[in-house]
Design a protein around this motif. Structure first.
Motif, PDB file in Angstrom:
ATOM      1  N   TRP A 107       0.688  -1.268  -0.019  1.00 58.41           N
ATOM      2  CA  TRP A 107      -0.167  -0.109  -0.102  1.00 58.41           C
ATOM      3  C   TRP A 107       0.767   1.263   0.041  1.00 58.41           C
ATOM      4  CZ3 TRP A 107      -1.079   4.469   1.962  1.00 58.41           C
ATOM      5  CH2 TRP A 107      -2.418   5.132   1.776  1.00 58.41           C
ATOM      6  N   LEU A 108       1.948   1.341   0.758  1.00 57.96           N
ATOM      7  CA  LEU A 108       2.669   2.295   1.017  1.00 57.96           C
ATOM      8  C   LEU A 108       3.615   2.545  -0.451  1.00 57.96           C
ATOM      9  CD1 LEU A 108       4.035   1.955   4.575  1.00 57.96           C
ATOM     10  CD2 LEU A 108       2.631   3.719   3.987  1.00 57.96           C
ATOM     11  N   ALA A 109       4.079   1.553  -0.983  1.00 57.24           N
ATOM     12  CA  ALA A 109       4.790   1.728  -2.066  1.00 57.24           C
ATOM     13  C   ALA A 109       3.809   2.235  -3.244  1.00 57.24           C
ATOM     14  CB  ALA A 109       5.666   0.237  -2.520  1.00 57.24           C
ATOM     15  N   CYS A 110       2.639   1.776  -3.350  1.00 51.70           N
ATOM     16  CA  CYS A 110       1.682   2.160  -4.298  1.00 51.70           C
ATOM     17  C   CYS A 110       1.422   3.490  -4.133  1.00 51.70           C
ATOM     18  CB  CYS A 110       0.441   1.248  -4.574  1.00 51.70           C
ATOM     19  SG  CYS A 110      -0.716   1.698  -5.812  1.00 51.70           S
ATOM     20  N   MET A 111       1.212   4.056  -3.044  1.00 52.45           N
ATOM     21  CA  MET A 111       0.885   5.418  -2.738  1.00 52.45           C
ATOM     22  C   MET A 111       2.163   6.526  -3.105  1.00 52.45           C
ATOM     23  SD  MET A 111      -1.243   7.824  -2.087  1.00 52.45           S
ATOM     24  CE  MET A 111      -2.756   7.165  -1.599  1.00 52.45           C
ATOM     25  N   ALA A 112       3.452   6.083  -2.825  1.00 52.33           N
ATOM     26  CA  ALA A 112       4.551   6.580  -2.916  1.00 52.33           C
ATOM     27  C   ALA A 112       4.720   6.723  -4.284  1.00 52.33           C
ATOM     28  CB  ALA A 112       5.634   5.913  -2.348  1.00 52.33           C
ATOM     29  N   GLN A 113       4.488   5.711  -5.242  1.00 54.17           N
ATOM     30  CA  GLN A 113       4.739   6.004  -6.599  1.00 54.17           C
ATOM     31  C   GLN A 113       3.448   6.913  -7.156  1.00 54.17           C
ATOM     32  OE1 GLN A 113       4.731   1.954  -8.657  1.00 54.17           O
ATOM     33  NE2 GLN A 113       4.647   3.123 -10.623  1.00 54.17           N
ATOM     34  N   ALA A 114       2.260   6.808  -6.651  1.00 45.48           N
ATOM     35  CA  ALA A 114       1.199   7.561  -7.216  1.00 45.48           C
ATOM     36  C   ALA A 114       1.499   9.207  -6.745  1.00 45.48           C
ATOM     37  CB  ALA A 114       0.050   7.148  -6.565  1.00 45.48           C
ATOM     38  N   MET A 115       2.152   9.222  -5.646  1.00 46.12           N
ATOM     39  CA  MET A 115       2.495  10.580  -5.390  1.00 46.12           C
ATOM     40  C   MET A 115       3.639  11.111  -6.263  1.00 46.12           C
ATOM     41  SD  MET A 115       1.955  11.098  -1.055  1.00 46.12           S
ATOM     42  CE  MET A 115       3.137   9.804  -0.663  1.00 46.12           C
ATOM     43  N   THR A 116       4.724  10.559  -6.383  1.00 42.30           N
ATOM     44  CA  THR A 116       5.477  10.821  -7.325  1.00 42.30           C
ATOM     45  C   THR A 116       5.112  11.171  -8.655  1.00 42.30           C
ATOM     46  OG1 THR A 116       7.430   9.815  -6.138  1.00 42.30           O
ATOM     47  CG2 THR A 116       7.654  10.130  -8.266  1.00 42.30           C
ATOM     48  N   GLU A 117       4.563  10.166  -9.187  1.00 39.58           N
ATOM     49  CA  GLU A 117       3.970  10.480 -10.647  1.00 39.58           C
ATOM     50  C   GLU A 117       2.954  11.446 -10.705  1.00 39.58           C
ATOM     51  OE1 GLU A 117       2.805   6.372 -12.258  1.00 39.58           O
ATOM     52  OE2 GLU A 117       4.591   5.575 -11.862  1.00 39.58           O
ATOM     53  N   THR A 118       1.947  11.838  -9.880  1.00 37.46           N
ATOM     54  CA  THR A 118       1.192  12.751  -9.767  1.00 37.46           C
ATOM     55  C   THR A 118       1.807  14.268  -9.577  1.00 37.46           C
ATOM     56  OG1 THR A 118       0.285  12.541  -7.878  1.00 37.46           O
ATOM     57  CG2 THR A 118      -0.787  11.540  -9.813  1.00 37.46           C
TER      58      THR A 118
END
Length: 144
Positions: A107-118
């Motif tokens: 969950w944390l990795a997915c959210m971190a990736q989403a924050m970076t990509e957005t």
């Protein structure tokens, strides 16, 4: 009589104003929606998040809306989630799902990736990541 000074537009006080909430800092509802949509899109796209995706059932639409509504209020914006469902009771609402270290980390990795990509501001991203980590760890309901 004093000489008239030209005033910058927008006024300096507005241009230099710091956001008072993470909701303002991230960019309000449109940017929260963008973050949430990217988060759930990544679950469908990235093999690294297959366990996380499987926990959400066939459709992600309800989860997208609920996380969007929740994050708006959690970040200091409108309390959409509370107005619809009452207190979030995060841990209680997640007890039916197996959440261990691996699920937390996905969950944390997915959210971190989403924050970076957005394009979430890196300073805000660091603060949010710390808060998300504490909450995600608290949500664990199984060892390992």
């Amino acid at each position: 009589m004093r000489p008239r000074r030209s005033r910058p537009w927008p006024p300096r006080s507005l241009a230099d104003a710091q956001p008072t909430t993470a909701f303002e800092w991230i960019g309000g509802e449109p940017r929260v929606r963008e973050l949430v949509d990217r988060f759930y899109d990544l679950m469908d796209l990235e093999p690294a998040y297959v366990r996380l995706r499987a926990a959400h059932g066939a459709s992600l639409e309800s989860a997208r809306d609920k996380l969007f509504w929740f994050l708006c209020g959690w970040l200091g914006g409108p309390d959409h989630y509370i107005s619809r469902f009452g207190h979030p009771r995060l841990r209680a609402r997640h007890l039916p799902f197996r959440i261990g270290i691996a699920e937390r980390d996905e969950w944390l990795a997915c959210m971190a990736q989403a924050m970076t990509e957005t394009g979430v501001d890196p300073q805000l991203q660091a603060r949010l990541a710390e808060s998300f980590a504490g909450t995600a760890d608290w949500m664990r309901n199984v060892g390992g």
